[in-house]
Design an enzyme around this catalytic site. Structure first.
Site, PDB file in Angstrom:
ATOM      1  N   ASP A 218     -23.815  49.916  -5.390  1.00 37.61           N
ATOM      2  CA  ASP A 218     -23.384  51.106  -4.650  1.00 37.61           C
ATOM      3  C   ASP A 218     -24.466  51.430  -3.618  1.00 37.61           C
ATOM      4  OD1 ASP A 218     -22.354  53.837  -4.046  1.00 37.61           O
ATOM      5  OD2 ASP A 218     -20.993  53.383  -5.680  1.00 37.61           O
ATOM      6  N   HIS A 241     -24.237  49.456  -0.726  1.00 35.80           N
ATOM      7  CA  HIS A 241     -23.411  50.190   0.228  1.00 35.80           C
ATOM      8  C   HIS A 241     -24.251  50.880   1.293  1.00 35.80           C
ATOM      9  CE1 HIS A 241     -19.815  50.451  -2.820  1.00 35.80           C
ATOM     10  NE2 HIS A 241     -20.239  49.225  -2.624  1.00 35.80           N
TER      11      HIS A 241
END
Ligand SMILES: *[C@@H]1O[C@H](CO)[C@@H](O)[C@H](O)[C@H]1NC(C)=O
Ligand SMILES: *[C@@H]1O[C@H](CO)[C@@H](O)[C@H](O)[C@H]1NC(C)=O
Ligand SMILES: *[C@@H]1O[C@H](CO)[C@@H](O)[C@H](O)[C@H]1NC(C)=O
Length: 394
Positions: A218, A241
């Site tokens: 993430d 991310h």
């Protein structure tokens, strides 16, 4: 010529003692911890902490070896500085701390000094598939999986050299902290592990994050409401991310995000680069004085993205705008390759258009072909200064 040498030695020793006080060492193994990775050592480390916490400069030592820790809350206030020296590995169980916020937590500590090249192993793998949409479902209230290392009301503290791997949720979570630095920290989890943000900061002031190596599933770093005076530099991020401010505006009365600098950072194959995201609709707050500078992109999806219509999995129905005001954001010297044609994508709020967004020294081209990327903007006065690719907003 003995005088200069002894002076040098004196200065050297006094420098050491300014950073870390004279210390009394309390070893986990001398307080009941067994380095076999099987016997639960939670209680042993808690009683080690209790002793160290009473002494200014007291050190909790995690000697080499693997220690199973089901969960541990290390609470202050302590009697001065407390050192947590991790040489070995602290290992969770796959089931431990499910349903609570954190696996290992430091709470109300002033002067925590975490050092050592040891490892926090969150044993997250078996929990990742069970709650894939955990963050989307409830933002950070996703309490069924714990963060690995949480600092809550921790002040005047530092974390250096340690590694965190395979957290169940966030690797490090700083909440209500002030004056905290993290330096030379490595964070590792597989690309497809959900919500395993490297570092999440919220409601914290004066935080310095530098020399970090983050590869996760993430956000490498995410900054939530109430993040102020945060400096991030010398980070390598990817996979992951990217670096994100937000998501913001999910709850009423969120605190502003002010004074964020992200410098000298390399993003590789991340599926976002530099991002600010706010929910729509969302109650009012402000994001201001943000600088992204000297960033290298290697094959990054969505290199620069401001998204004020954030609404994953269609949980909101876009009934209204975000009232989060984004202003004074600079993107300076951002270079490298994008996997998307749109290198700059700015979607601001219709009722609160972004103000003073400045781009200078951009050079973002398509990965492979090297062709220039484009920019797409709405509700923003984007100011594209000299030498930028993309050259302007469509
Ligand atoms: C910060 O920590 C240092 C070292 O532990 C200590 O000397 C100093 O007093 C602390 N400062 C505050 C404001 O607590
Ligand atoms: C962040 O950097 C700025 C300028 O580079 C500096 O003035 C400020 O003190 C730094 N803040 C922290 C928390 O490191
Ligand atoms: C930039 O960051 C890298 C590590 O990511 C570091 O080795 C280098 O010294 C930094 N450069 C500057 C100018 O700070």
């Amino acid at each position: 010529m003995e005088f200069p040498i002894s002076l040098f030695v004196f200065l050297f020793i006094s420098t050491l003692y300014i950073n870390v006080h004279a210390t009394e060492i309390f070893s986990g193994t001398e307080n009941g911890a067994t380095p076999d990775g099987k016997i639960d050592c939670s209680q042993a480390f808690l009683s080690t902490w209790e002793k160290a916490c009473k002494v200014d400069g007291g050190t909790v030592l995690v000697p080499s070896g693997t220690y199973l820790v089901k969960s541990a809350l290390f609470e202050g206030p302590c009697n001065g500085q407390t050192v947590f020296n991790v040489i070995g590995t602290l290992k969770a169980t796959p089931a431990s701390s499910i349903g609570v916020e954190s696996w290992i937590e430091f709470s109300h500590v002033n002067g925590l000094v975490m050092i050592g090249k040891g490892v926090f192993d969150g044993q997250g793998a078996s929990t990742w598939s069970r709650s894939v949409n955990c963050k989307a479902a409830g933002s950070f209230s996703c309490s069924n999986r714990p963060s690995s290392v949480k600092l809550k009301f921790v002040t005047n503290s530092s974390i250096k050299d340690v590694t965190s791997m395979n957290s169940k949720m966030f690797h490090f979570h700083l909440n209500n902290c002030d004056d905290v630095t993290m330096n030379r920290v490595s964070i590792l989890a597989p690309e497809d592990s959900p919500n395993t943000d490297g570092i999440h900061v919220g409601a914290s002031n004066n935080v310095q994050l530098s020399n970090l190596n983050i590869a996760t599933g993430d956000d490498c770093i995410s900054l939530g409401p109430g993040s102020t005076n945060i400096n991030i530099s010398d980070v390598t991020c990817g996979p992951g991310h990217g670096i994100s401010i937000g998501s913001l505006g999910k709850y009423p009365n969120e605190k502003n995000v002010v004074g964020i600098t992200i410098r000298n950072t390399t993003l590789s194959k991340t599926n976002n680069g530099l991002r600010i995201k706010t929910w729509a609709p969302s109650p009012p707050s402000t994001v201001s004085d943000v600088t992204f500078q000297d960033i290298i992109l290697n094959d990054v999806d969505n290199p620069i993205i401001i998204d004020q219509q954030y609404c994953p999995h269609n949980r909101c129905n876009h009934q209204g705008d975000s009232k989060v005001q984004i202003k004074s954001v600079k993107f300076i010297n951002i270079k490298g390759s994008s996997s998307c044609l749109v290198g700059v994508n700015v979607v601001c709020s219709k009722s609160m258009p972004c103000q003073d967004i400045e781009f200078s020294g951009l050079d973002i081209t398509m990965h492979g072909s090297g062709q220039p990327t484009t920019a797409s903007c709405s509700n923003v006065k984007g100011n594209f200064l000299s030498n930028v690719v993309p050259t302007s907003c469509s």
